[in-house]
Scaffold this motif. Structure first.
Motif, short mmCIF file in Angstrom:
data_model
loop_
_atom_site.label_atom_id
_atom_site.label_comp_id
_atom_site.label_asym_id
_atom_site.label_seq_id
_atom_site.Cartn_x
_atom_site.Cartn_y
_atom_site.Cartn_z
N THR A 37 6.19 -63.16 -39.27
CA THR A 37 6.68 -64.00 -40.36
C THR A 37 6.81 -65.47 -39.98
O THR A 37 7.08 -66.31 -40.84
N VAL A 38 6.62 -65.79 -38.70
CA VAL A 38 6.89 -67.17 -38.24
C VAL A 38 5.70 -67.80 -37.54
O VAL A 38 5.87 -68.73 -36.75
N ILE A 39 4.49 -67.32 -37.83
CA ILE A 39 3.32 -67.86 -37.13
C ILE A 39 2.36 -68.59 -38.07
O ILE A 39 1.17 -68.70 -37.80
N GLY A 40 2.90 -69.05 -39.19
CA GLY A 40 2.11 -69.92 -40.07
C GLY A 40 1.11 -69.20 -40.95
O GLY A 40 1.40 -68.15 -41.54
N ASP A 41 -0.10 -69.77 -41.03
CA ASP A 41 -1.12 -69.30 -41.97
C ASP A 41 -1.57 -67.87 -41.71
O ASP A 41 -2.02 -67.17 -42.62
N ALA A 42 -1.49 -67.44 -40.47
CA ALA A 42 -1.96 -66.09 -40.14
C ALA A 42 -0.99 -65.00 -40.58
O ALA A 42 -1.32 -63.81 -40.53
N SER A 43 0.21 -65.37 -41.03
CA SER A 43 1.23 -64.38 -41.39
C SER A 43 0.75 -63.42 -42.46
O SER A 43 0.94 -62.20 -42.35
N GLN A 44 0.14 -63.96 -43.52
CA GLN A 44 -0.30 -63.11 -44.62
C GLN A 44 -1.39 -62.14 -44.18
O GLN A 44 -1.44 -60.99 -44.62
N LYS A 45 -2.29 -62.62 -43.31
CA LYS A 45 -3.36 -61.74 -42.82
C LYS A 45 -2.78 -60.59 -41.99
O LYS A 45 -3.20 -59.44 -42.12
N ILE A 46 -1.82 -60.93 -41.13
CA ILE A 46 -1.20 -59.89 -40.29
C ILE A 46 -0.43 -58.90 -41.17
O ILE A 46 -0.52 -57.68 -40.98
N LYS A 47 0.31 -59.43 -42.14
CA LYS A 47 1.05 -58.55 -43.05
C LYS A 47 0.10 -57.63 -43.81
O LYS A 47 0.36 -56.43 -43.96
N GLY A 48 -1.03 -58.18 -44.26
CA GLY A 48 -2.02 -57.36 -44.95
C GLY A 48 -2.57 -56.26 -44.06
O GLY A 48 -2.75 -55.12 -44.49
N GLY A 49 -2.82 -56.61 -42.78
CA GLY A 49 -3.32 -55.62 -41.83
C GLY A 49 -2.31 -54.52 -41.57
O GLY A 49 -2.66 -53.33 -41.49
N LEU A 50 -1.03 -54.91 -41.46
CA LEU A 50 0.03 -53.91 -41.25
C LEU A 50 0.17 -52.98 -42.45
O LEU A 50 0.36 -51.78 -42.30
N ASP A 51 0.06 -53.56 -43.65
CA ASP A 51 0.14 -52.75 -44.88
C ASP A 51 -0.99 -51.73 -44.94
O ASP A 51 -0.78 -50.57 -45.30
N ILE A 52 -2.21 -52.17 -44.59
CA ILE A 52 -3.37 -51.26 -44.62
C ILE A 52 -3.19 -50.14 -43.61
O ILE A 52 -3.44 -48.96 -43.91
N ALA A 53 -2.76 -50.51 -42.38
CA ALA A 53 -2.55 -49.49 -41.35
C ALA A 53 -1.47 -48.50 -41.78
O ALA A 53 -1.60 -47.29 -41.55
N ASN A 54 -0.42 -49.00 -42.44
CA ASN A 54 0.65 -48.13 -42.93
C ASN A 54 0.12 -47.14 -43.95
O ASN A 54 0.44 -45.95 -43.92
N ILE A 55 -0.73 -47.61 -44.87
CA ILE A 55 -1.32 -46.75 -45.90
C ILE A 55 -2.20 -45.68 -45.25
O ILE A 55 -2.16 -44.50 -45.61
N VAL A 56 -3.01 -46.08 -44.27
CA VAL A 56 -3.92 -45.14 -43.61
C VAL A 56 -3.15 -44.01 -42.93
O VAL A 56 -3.46 -42.82 -43.12
N PHE A 57 -2.14 -44.37 -42.14
CA PHE A 57 -1.41 -43.33 -41.41
C PHE A 57 -0.52 -42.50 -42.33
O PHE A 57 -0.26 -41.32 -42.04
#
Length: 556
Positions: A307-327
């Protein structure tokens, strides 16, 4: 199992015939009228779409209906061009009678389908569109399946034990039933690490307000501490009401010593050791050992940093959401094998049961069962007075995780269904359950606390050993610490009991009398632990106004 099929030409003229066929057969399945209406309405809309996208005037619609143990499916197939479900308006324009853009239509369609409480899916196979509508005709379907699997397993084990020799029973138990149960538990262990990690990490990443996260974590931890203290005090009160002990156990003491020799040993556990081990020395080691506290620490760390690394935050959050859905999807697939695994677990339990030991230790078993029932009632009262909610709704909707834990004598086995129940049946926000349930799986062992204290008091009375108030207080503190950091070895709770018995001056070899019957008590002890996790999660979520009242009070 009932299965029906109907074929007719794909035309609007035949639409009433097809709808009438579906309605009539659903009623024959003895499905509730409101469920029939919902299914027919959705099926009619899907039939219109299939006819509009048919390949030619000679195309046929094939309707298949299946129904088994309260679970039903309607499959409609027609040759034609591919289309997306999002392109269908489900009669919304007429329903709303107002202009709307595509985004608004999509949102309302989603709401309508969700309120129908039906599962709708579609795929284009070769040249045909195949639509599947799944529905539940019985709200007790999961309960029926679970208890049927338990009953059949116990009956099968009993028949095998009565008709086959001991060597044949041992072979079947170890090579058939144990194999199936172990494969299921291995699958759960495989998925539980990444499932918890990505669930917590994605939830923390999307929370934004770190202060609220700290407040929430403190509430969860203090509530788990509170229920554990209540469990210990409740167990002590139960023993004073029912001061059970069996003097004849002393005669069996020598026979049990050899069996107790195989009990694993463990060093006393301190709170500082538990805190120290929260930080893993190896990132991947936390996953391979399924250490919940370490996984939670890593997930929180990743979620907060993202949440504190700037522009990449949304991409990381999106990746975490996708991984959560998969598992989550993988866990859902694994959980479909639960009935078979429950059957095997119960059959194995019956094959390994020693009737003579069961009779001798009946008081110990009864004492523990009284405590588990009392704890379940206590959770209901806490929900009633602290969350101001109907506890019977909680019992009914959180039943599946509890029965799964009971059947496998493993809290981890119930984790996927516990997360699902919190989300889909209790209406609890993922901000709470994604953290509270895994944490409770690690540190909330109310059933274990009660069992440890009652076992020590039971043996103390059986052997005529008096426990002073000072030793009792010291033992209660030790019980909480041991429940939080119980060793990860087979029969870890009994290892903790052996330490307590030494502290009270009771020979730990007496535990040999318990080892063979421990699974009977441990099953319901584990179920009580899981029930406590859900109760605390609901209470904390309600205090934060993070419970969807419509879902909690609705029919699921």
């Amino acid at each position: 199992m009932q299965q029906l099929e109907f074929k007719t030409e794909a035309s609007m003229d035949n639409l009433p015939v097809m709808v009438d066929f579906i309605r009539e057969k659903l009623l024959n399945f003895r499905i509730k009228k409101n469920q029939v209406i919902k299914t027919v309405l959705l099926a009619e809309d899907m039939l219109v779409q299939l006819i509009e996208h048919r390949a030619d005037e000679k195309s046929q619609v094939i309707i298949s209906l299946r129904h088994f143990l309260g679970k039903g499916s309607l499959v409609i197939k027609c040759r034609g061009s591919a289309f997306e479900l999002e392109d269908t308006d489900m009669g919304l324009k007429e329903l709303l009678n107002c202009p709307s853009d595509n985004d608004e239509d999509a949102v309302v369609r989603s709401i309508v389908r969700k309120n129908l409480q039906l599962t709708l899916s579609m795929e284009h196979v070769r040249t045909s569109n195949v639509i599947k509508i799944t529905f539940d005709s019985s709200k007790y379907q999961q309960l029926i399946v679970t208890f049927s699997a338990m009953g059949l397993g116990l009956l099968t084990g009993f028949i095998l034990k009565e008709t086959l020799g001991s060597s044949a029973c041992e072979y079947i138990s170890e090579n058939v039933f144990s194999t199936i149960s172990t494969m299921f538990l291995n699958a759960i262990k495989m998925i539980v690490g990444p499932l918890i990690f990505f669930s917590v990490a994605s939830s923390v990443a999307g929370m934004g307000d770190i202060k609220s996260l700290g407040r929430l974590g403190a509430k969860v931890f203090l509530m788990y501490l509170f229920t554990s203290i209540l469990a210990i005090l409740l167990a002590y009160g139960i023993f004073n009401i029912f001061p059970m002990g069996n003097n004849s156990l002393a005669d069996l003491f020598e026979e049990s010593s050899a069996e107790a020799a195989f009990l694993p040993s463990a060093m006393p556990i301190s709170m500082w050791k538990v805190i120290q081990d929260i930080v893993p020395s190896n990132f991947l080691g936390a996953f391979t050992s399924s250490n919940m506290l370490q996984l939670l620490f890593l997930a929180f760390l990743l979620g907060i940093i993202s949440t504190v690394i700037g522009d990449a935050s949304q991409k990381i959050k999106g990746g975490l959401d996708i991984a959560n859905i998969v598992f989550t999807k993988i866990a859902a697939v694994i959980m479909k094998t639960v009935p078979l695994a429950i059957f095997s677990s119960m059959a194995k339990l019956m094959l390994n049961l020693n009737p003579s030991a069961f009779t001798a230790m009946l008081q110990w078993i009864a004492l523990n069962y009284i405590s588990f029932i009392s704890l379940a009632i206590m959770y209901g009262l806490l929900i009633l007075f602290l969350a101001h909610k109907n506890p019977f709704i909680f019992y009914k909707k959180y039943f599946e995780p509890v029965t799964t834990a009971i059947a496998f004598n493993a809290s981890a086995a119930a984790l996927p269904s516990a997360l699902k129940a919190c989300r889909d049946k209790l209406g609890i926000s993922s901000k709470v359950y994604s953290f509270s349930i895994p944490l409770g799986n690690t540190i909330n062992m109310d059933g274990c606390c009660a069992m440890m204290l009652l076992t020590v008091l039971f043996f103390a009375k059986s052997f005529g050993i008096e426990i002073s108030p000072g030793i009792l207080c010291s033992m209660m503190i030790s019980i909480y610490l041991l429940s939080v950091g119980s060793p990860g070895v087979p029969m870890g709770a009994l290892v903790c009991v052996s330490l307590l018995m030494t502290q009270a001056g009771i020979p730990k070899e007496a535990l040999g009398l318990v080892i063979g019957l421990y699974p009977i008590v441990a099953m319901f002890m584990t179920g009580t632990n899981v029930l406590g996790d859900g109760a605390v999660t609901l209470i904390v979520a309600n205090s934060e106004k993070l419970v969807d009242e419509k879902i909690y009070n609705g029919n699921v």
